[in-house]
Design a protein around this motif. Sequence first.
Motif, PDB file in Angstrom:
ATOM      1  N   HIS A   1       0.932   4.054  -2.931  1.00 45.30           N
ATOM      2  CA  HIS A   1       0.629   5.444  -2.581  1.00 45.30           C
ATOM      3  C   HIS A   1       1.768   6.366  -2.999  1.00 45.30           C
ATOM      4  O   HIS A   1       1.536   7.465  -3.528  1.00 45.30           O
ATOM      5  N   LEU A   5       0.830  -1.206   0.000  1.00 43.68           N
ATOM      6  CA  LEU A   5       0.000   0.000   0.000  1.00 43.68           C
ATOM      7  C   LEU A   5       0.867   1.259   0.000  1.00 43.68           C
ATOM      8  O   LEU A   5       0.587   2.225  -0.710  1.00 43.68           O
ATOM      9  N   ASP A  36     -11.961  -2.199   2.143  1.00 43.84           N
ATOM     10  CA  ASP A  36     -11.961  -1.203   1.063  1.00 43.84           C
ATOM     11  C   ASP A  36     -10.815  -1.322   0.062  1.00 43.84           C
ATOM     12  O   ASP A  36     -10.874  -0.711  -1.000  1.00 43.84           O
ATOM     13  N   SER A  37      -9.773  -2.075   0.363  1.00 45.36           N
ATOM     14  CA  SER A  37      -8.600  -2.074  -0.514  1.00 45.36           C
ATOM     15  C   SER A  37      -8.774  -2.975  -1.729  1.00 45.36           C
ATOM     16  O   SER A  37      -7.948  -2.958  -2.639  1.00 45.36           O
ATOM     17  N   VAL A  62      -5.719   3.042  -4.721  1.00 45.76           N
ATOM     18  CA  VAL A  62      -6.209   1.733  -4.285  1.00 45.76           C
ATOM     19  C   VAL A  62      -7.629   1.917  -3.746  1.00 45.76           C
ATOM     20  O   VAL A  62      -7.858   2.783  -2.902  1.00 45.76           O
ATOM     21  N   PRO A  63      -8.614   1.172  -4.254  1.00 48.67           N
ATOM     22  CA  PRO A  63      -8.521   0.045  -5.194  1.00 48.67           C
ATOM     23  C   PRO A  63      -8.841   0.427  -6.643  1.00 48.67           C
ATOM     24  O   PRO A  63      -8.954  -0.467  -7.476  1.00 48.67           O
ATOM     25  N   LEU A 100      -7.793  -2.589   4.865  1.00 53.15           N
ATOM     26  CA  LEU A 100      -7.252  -3.703   4.106  1.00 53.15           C
ATOM     27  C   LEU A 100      -8.202  -4.899   4.040  1.00 53.15           C
ATOM     28  O   LEU A 100      -8.610  -5.456   5.060  1.00 53.15           O
ATOM     29  N   THR A 117      -5.624   0.707   8.131  1.00 50.61           N
ATOM     30  CA  THR A 117      -4.877   1.227   6.981  1.00 50.61           C
ATOM     31  C   THR A 117      -5.815   2.105   6.170  1.00 50.61           C
ATOM     32  O   THR A 117      -7.034   2.096   6.348  1.00 50.61           O
TER      33      THR A 117
END
Length: 355
Positions: free
Chosen positions: A278, A274, A353-354, A284-285, A306, A302
């Motif tokens: 970044h 990540l 969410d990633s 992401v994503p 994650l 995160t």
Amino acid sequence: MSKKSASSSALRRPTMTDVAKAAGVSQSTVSMVLNNVEGARLAATTRARVLSVAMELGYRLTRRDPVLPAAQAQGVGGRRLVAYLVDELSTSVHPVQSVDGARDAAWQHDCVVSVAVTRGNPAQEAAAIEAFKSHPQLLGFVYSTIFTREVQIPASLAGVPTVLLNCHSAGFSGPVVVPSEVAGGHGATEYLLGKGHTRIAYINGEPWMEAAKDRLKGYRRALATHDIAFDPSLVQDGDWNMSSGYAAARELMRSERPPTAIFCANDLMAMGALDALHEQGIKVPDQVAVMGYDDQEMAQHTRPALSTALLPNYEMGRTALEALLEVARSDPSIKPGARARVLKIECPVVSRDSA
């Protein structure tokens, strides 16, 4: 949820893993709430959510089933002693979670757990075993390791109720509790495939370790199931640390055809990935999805949170303790030539969410 998964969920007893996943909290948080741990600093809203989800899923908040007829007649409160041997405890959160699971299950079954850390030292291990065996209320042993591997069972455990946790041994005929790593790697990769990704990279741990081998095997099987050829250029070996995930992700994104998703064999390497993405301005994503493995507490914090596969340490500890109780009820001897009863604990995907 598919009809098949809904049906299978209905057939098995809900676990703390299920409650944690549905409530969006860690297994340790669920444990503290359901066991009413004194001094735990948890928000009232969190406690209420965990209890509500547990009731909705039908989780049994109390499991005080009688264990052995002699239990009520011995010791203060009738509690029996479970000896828990582990080669390492202080260097990782994983064995601590397994101890928590075993301890909670033991208390609910009128037992207490005593832990001895042997550091893999044969002399310390032998001394601990002999000390435990001299205790008049010894119920049996949980023999565990910090990472999944083959072990040589001490001869002094012969004839004593014993369960192996996170390890296995040739010739051992008792219960063996391990994570279902191949299925975990398959499930995490399948999740990314279900999101439309076909070019999925994999950042592995140290390749000599069983966990790394099995998670890679699951990744490859998921690709094969979807008729996607395995591409060795999309696989990078790491060392479980954040820095190796960072370096591997940078290397992957420099290729002519970079991946649209990166599956990392643990959360720490995923956090490194990540950071690398970044740093390069990759969203992401939206541009690249990231998936971890373990579901450590930090995975929830995160940015973005994650997505990961849960390593069920707590449930493994509970299962090992309950398996030990079953062994103690029956013949505890290790029978030459008999096959071990392997109990594989599922590693479900935790969607965030990633990915």
